[in-house]
Write a protein that holds these residues in place. Structure first.
Motif, PDB file in Angstrom:
ATOM      1  N   VAL A   1       0.869  -1.175   0.000  1.00  0.00           N
ATOM      2  CA  VAL A   1       0.000   0.000   0.000  1.00  0.00           C
ATOM      3  C   VAL A   1       0.904   1.222   0.000  1.00  0.00           C
ATOM      4  N   LEU A   2       0.747   2.080  -0.990  1.00  0.00           N
ATOM      5  CA  LEU A   2       1.577   3.274  -1.129  1.00  0.00           C
ATOM      6  C   LEU A   2       0.798   4.486  -0.624  1.00  0.00           C
ATOM      7  N   VAL A   3       1.390   5.177   0.347  1.00  0.00           N
ATOM      8  CA  VAL A   3       0.734   6.345   0.963  1.00  0.00           C
ATOM      9  C   VAL A   3       1.376   7.620   0.447  1.00  0.00           C
ATOM     10  N   MET A   4       0.544   8.542   0.005  1.00  0.00           N
ATOM     11  CA  MET A   4       1.032   9.836  -0.476  1.00  0.00           C
ATOM     12  C   MET A   4       0.211  10.953   0.153  1.00  0.00           C
ATOM     13  N   GLN A   5       0.827  12.100   0.315  1.00  0.00           N
ATOM     14  CA  GLN A   5       0.134  13.230   0.937  1.00  0.00           C
ATOM     15  C   GLN A   5      -0.223  14.275  -0.096  1.00  0.00           C
ATOM     16  N   ASN A   6      -1.496  14.604  -0.136  1.00  0.00           N
ATOM     17  CA  ASN A   6      -1.992  15.576  -1.092  1.00  0.00           C
ATOM     18  C   ASN A   6      -1.317  16.927  -0.859  1.00  0.00           C
ATOM     19  N   GLY A   7      -0.723  17.461  -1.908  1.00  0.00           N
ATOM     20  CA  GLY A   7      -0.078  18.759  -1.797  1.00  0.00           C
ATOM     21  C   GLY A   7       1.379  18.688  -1.395  1.00  0.00           C
ATOM     22  N   LYS A   8       1.848  17.507  -1.006  1.00  0.00           N
ATOM     23  CA  LYS A   8       3.250  17.350  -0.608  1.00  0.00           C
ATOM     24  C   LYS A   8       4.008  16.419  -1.532  1.00  0.00           C
ATOM     25  N   THR A   9       3.387  15.295  -1.860  1.00  0.00           N
ATOM     26  CA  THR A   9       4.058  14.326  -2.728  1.00  0.00           C
ATOM     27  C   THR A   9       4.118  14.862  -4.156  1.00  0.00           C
ATOM     28  N   LYS A  10       5.313  15.025  -4.667  1.00  0.00           N
ATOM     29  CA  LYS A  10       5.471  15.501  -6.028  1.00  0.00           C
ATOM     30  C   LYS A  10       5.255  14.346  -6.999  1.00  0.00           C
ATOM     31  N   ILE A  11       4.698  14.667  -8.149  1.00  0.00           N
ATOM     32  CA  ILE A  11       4.375  13.651  -9.135  1.00  0.00           C
ATOM     33  C   ILE A  11       5.622  12.877  -9.549  1.00  0.00           C
TER      34      ILE A  11
ATOM     35  N   PHE B   1      10.175  -2.550 -10.088  1.00  0.00           N
ATOM     36  CA  PHE B   1      11.464  -3.219 -10.260  1.00  0.00           C
ATOM     37  C   PHE B   1      11.660  -4.299  -9.202  1.00  0.00           C
ATOM     38  N   ALA B   2      11.132  -4.026  -8.001  1.00  0.00           N
ATOM     39  CA  ALA B   2      11.230  -5.000  -6.908  1.00  0.00           C
ATOM     40  C   ALA B   2      10.149  -6.075  -7.005  1.00  0.00           C
ATOM     41  N   LYS B   3       9.352  -6.004  -8.085  1.00  0.00           N
ATOM     42  CA  LYS B   3       8.271  -6.962  -8.336  1.00  0.00           C
ATOM     43  C   LYS B   3       7.216  -6.943  -7.227  1.00  0.00           C
ATOM     44  N   ALA B   4       6.936  -5.740  -6.760  1.00  0.00           N
ATOM     45  CA  ALA B   4       5.910  -5.570  -5.723  1.00  0.00           C
ATOM     46  C   ALA B   4       4.524  -5.609  -6.354  1.00  0.00           C
ATOM     47  N   ARG B   5       3.560  -6.072  -5.589  1.00  0.00           N
ATOM     48  CA  ARG B   5       2.165  -6.061  -6.041  1.00  0.00           C
ATOM     49  C   ARG B   5       1.471  -4.897  -5.350  1.00  0.00           C
ATOM     50  N   LEU B   6       1.269  -3.817  -6.083  1.00  0.00           N
ATOM     51  CA  LEU B   6       0.643  -2.626  -5.526  1.00  0.00           C
ATOM     52  C   LEU B   6      -0.856  -2.852  -5.432  1.00  0.00           C
ATOM     53  N   VAL B   7      -1.374  -2.956  -4.199  1.00  0.00           N
ATOM     54  CA  VAL B   7      -2.793  -3.256  -4.014  1.00  0.00           C
ATOM     55  C   VAL B   7      -3.612  -2.029  -3.669  1.00  0.00           C
ATOM     56  N   GLY B   8      -2.957  -0.887  -3.452  1.00  0.00           N
ATOM     57  CA  GLY B   8      -3.721   0.312  -3.148  1.00  0.00           C
ATOM     58  C   GLY B   8      -2.841   1.518  -2.968  1.00  0.00           C
ATOM     59  N   VAL B   9      -3.441   2.681  -3.211  1.00  0.00           N
ATOM     60  CA  VAL B   9      -2.771   3.970  -3.001  1.00  0.00           C
ATOM     61  C   VAL B   9      -3.664   4.805  -2.105  1.00  0.00           C
ATOM     62  N   VAL B  10      -3.079   5.350  -1.036  1.00  0.00           N
ATOM     63  CA  VAL B  10      -3.833   6.161  -0.080  1.00  0.00           C
ATOM     64  C   VAL B  10      -3.355   7.598  -0.203  1.00  0.00           C
ATOM     65  N   PHE B  11      -4.294   8.527  -0.418  1.00  0.00           N
ATOM     66  CA  PHE B  11      -3.964   9.945  -0.476  1.00  0.00           C
ATOM     67  C   PHE B  11      -4.395  10.607   0.830  1.00  0.00           C
ATOM     68  N   ASN B  12      -3.427  11.108   1.593  1.00  0.00           N
ATOM     69  CA  ASN B  12      -3.717  11.842   2.813  1.00  0.00           C
ATOM     70  C   ASN B  12      -3.984  13.296   2.486  1.00  0.00           C
ATOM     71  N   GLN B  13      -4.856  13.911   3.261  1.00  0.00           N
ATOM     72  CA  GLN B  13      -5.133  15.328   3.081  1.00  0.00           C
ATOM     73  C   GLN B  13      -4.123  16.153   3.870  1.00  0.00           C
TER      74      GLN B  13
END
Length: 218
Positions: free
Chosen positions: A184-194, A206-218
């Motif tokens: 699960v990849l967590v990113m913060q709205n307004g902070k995480t650059k694209i 590259f690490a062959k991870a299975r991305l099952v979700g992305v969480v955007f924090n306010q």
């Protein structure tokens, strides 16, 4: 010997563990939605070990890990939350737990898994804190002992959530990715650059991870 270290959460920061303090809130419902999405995304593979990370530090991954663990425990799941951020751990402070005996001590053979576990009053949620900060976190997290610990824990828990370092900062997280069923990849709205988000996705791929979700924090 199993040491039962049940802790009251009366002093826990309400803003940190909002799924515990305010289970009927909109934010708590959003965590339940994340939980459901994870379950659906890995239903066929029956994954049970999940890594929570972020592109960089300070984007809310530890808060997300703690609240997601609480949300799952409230749904009668047997949940183990592991603080594998051996450089800058924080989960012990969220749950007001001691941190003198944790993951580091188990991996170095100084403590048994049962002795290091902290049982909380939230459903069937247990927490394995980081323990003392070691001088060789990469070596410990990439060791056979870490894999053996996770396999052993699967005998007692439905879900294992692992809070880690930011994926772009150190090698630790890349090693843990290979031992988990999903990320699960967590990113913060307004902070995480694209650019950072794209780089994190590339590293995980590259690490062959299975991305099952992305969480955007306010």
């Amino acid at each position: 010997m199993v040491i039962n270290k049940r802790k009251t959460l009366a002093e826990t920061k309400k803003r940190t563990l909002i799924t515990y303090s305010f289970p009927e809130s909109i934010i708590s419902e959003q965590f339940r939605t994340i939980q459901t999405n994870i379950k659906f995304s890995i239903a066929e593979q029956k994954g049970r070990k999940f890594l929570i990370t972020s592109p960089s530090e300070g984007e809310g991954k530890s808060t997300t890990s703690a609240n997601l663990a609480v949300s799952m425990a409230q749904q009668k799941e047997r949940v183990l939350l592991i603080d594998a951020n051996l450089r800058n751990p924080s989960l012990h402070s969220f749950f007001k737990l001691p941190n003198s005996n944790g993951l580091t001590e188990v991996l170095t053979g100084k403590s048994s898994f049962e002795e290091a576990i902290n049982h909380t009053e939230i459903g069937r949620l247990d927490v394995l804190t980081s323990g003392f900060i070691p001088h060789n976190p990469v070596e410990l997290l990439g060791s056979n002992m870490m894999q053996e610990l996770l396999n052993y824990a699967l005998q007692s828990y439905d879900v294992i959530l692992i809070d880690s370092n930011a994926v772009l900062d150190v090698t630790d997280t890349k090693l843990l990715v290979q031992q988990c069923d999903g990320v699960v990849l967590v990113m913060q709205n307004g902070k995480t650059k694209i650019e950072k988000a794209k780089e994190a996705k590339k590293v995980l791929d590259f690490a062959k991870a299975r991305l099952v979700g992305v969480v955007f924090n306010q």
